[in-house]
Design an enzyme around this catalytic site. Structure first.
Site, PDB file in Angstrom:
ATOM      1  N   SER A 140       0.861  -1.131  -0.011  1.00  0.00           N
ATOM      2  CA  SER A 140      -0.030  -0.154  -0.012  1.00  0.00           C
ATOM      3  C   SER A 140       0.751   1.379  -0.103  1.00  0.00           C
ATOM      4  O   SER A 140       1.535   1.415  -0.857  1.00  0.00           O
ATOM      5  CB  SER A 140      -1.033  -0.194   1.063  1.00  0.00           C
ATOM      6  OG  SER A 140      -2.187   0.872   0.899  1.00  0.00           O
ATOM      7  N   ASP A 167      -9.645  -4.200  -5.440  1.00  0.00           N
ATOM      8  CA  ASP A 167      -9.113  -3.533  -4.525  1.00  0.00           C
ATOM      9  C   ASP A 167     -10.075  -1.976  -4.273  1.00  0.00           C
ATOM     10  O   ASP A 167      -9.966  -1.398  -4.968  1.00  0.00           O
ATOM     11  CB  ASP A 167      -7.600  -3.017  -4.547  1.00  0.00           C
ATOM     12  CG  ASP A 167      -6.807  -2.204  -3.573  1.00  0.00           C
ATOM     13  OD1 ASP A 167      -7.778  -1.728  -2.633  1.00  0.00           O
ATOM     14  OD2 ASP A 167      -5.730  -2.484  -3.324  1.00  0.00           O
ATOM     15  N   HIS A 214      -7.733  -5.362  -0.992  1.00  0.00           N
ATOM     16  CA  HIS A 214      -6.750  -4.835  -0.632  1.00  0.00           C
ATOM     17  C   HIS A 214      -6.212  -5.709   0.259  1.00  0.00           C
ATOM     18  O   HIS A 214      -6.008  -5.308   1.486  1.00  0.00           O
ATOM     19  CB  HIS A 214      -7.144  -3.089   0.044  1.00  0.00           C
ATOM     20  CG  HIS A 214      -5.720  -2.339   0.294  1.00  0.00           C
ATOM     21  ND1 HIS A 214      -5.061  -1.996  -0.898  1.00  0.00           N
ATOM     22  CD2 HIS A 214      -5.220  -1.909   1.312  1.00  0.00           C
ATOM     23  CE1 HIS A 214      -3.905  -1.231  -0.214  1.00  0.00           C
ATOM     24  NE2 HIS A 214      -4.162  -1.231   0.721  1.00  0.00           N
TER      25      HIS A 214
END
Length: 173
Positions: free
Chosen positions: A56, A110, A151
């Site tokens: 991320s 995501d 995610h």
């Protein structure tokens, strides 16, 4: 990074710069340690045993920290991330890692960092590497891997990342 919305993209440039400097300081310390372990005076030999990777926002920092690092690295990993501070990256690009392999992975579903942002970031970084490499140089392995996830991570992604690490970090003798 307060927002990923293209219309409201906001970033903390000072925070990114500080974080990149911190990551690079760790890489320098590890390079020094590896020089002792490998019994070599050549810093580049040791730095080629280092991979900078993140998830991320950590992936965003790995893109920046690796391509502004002054010594060649073994590889770069960016999991569910994006390219940030593009102007700063272009201004501070170090040629030492233009040929460094990059493993990028992203979930197709995501909701935090949209798949399109991850794919666009990979394409931008690939274009930057090719532009800087010129016609006579290599850009190294560049892979964009898609997974049926949000995610997060999944076993196949980890297996693929471990395979990448095995290629860029072969066993020492």
């Amino acid at each position: 990074i307060p927002s990923l919305d293209k219309n409201r993209l906001a970033m903390d440039a000072e925070g990114i710069t500080d974080s990149v400097a911190y990551i690079q300081s760790i890489a320098v310390m590890e390079r020094q340690r590896l020089q002792q372990v490998l019994n070599t005076d050549v810093a580049d030999v040791a730095s080629k045993r280092i991979v900078i990777a993140g998830f991320s926002q950590g992936a965003a920092l790995s893109y920046m920290a690796s391509h502004t690092f002054p010594a060649p690295l073994a590889g770069v990993g960016a999991l569910s991330g994006y390219l940030t501070a593009r102007k700063e990256l272009e201004a501070n690009w170090e040629g030492a890692n233009t040929a460094t392999p990059v493993f990028t992975a992203h979930g197709k579903h995501d909701p935090v960092v949209p798949f399109s942002s991850g794919e666009e970031s990979f394409n931008l970084l690939s274009a930057m590497k090719r532009e800087r490499a010129g016609t006579d140089a290599t850009v190294g392995e560049l892979s964009f891997n898609k997974y049926p996830m949000e995610h997060s991570s999944c076993p196949q992604e980890m297996d693929d990342f471990v395979a990448f690490l095995s290629r860029v970090l072969p066993p020492t003798q």
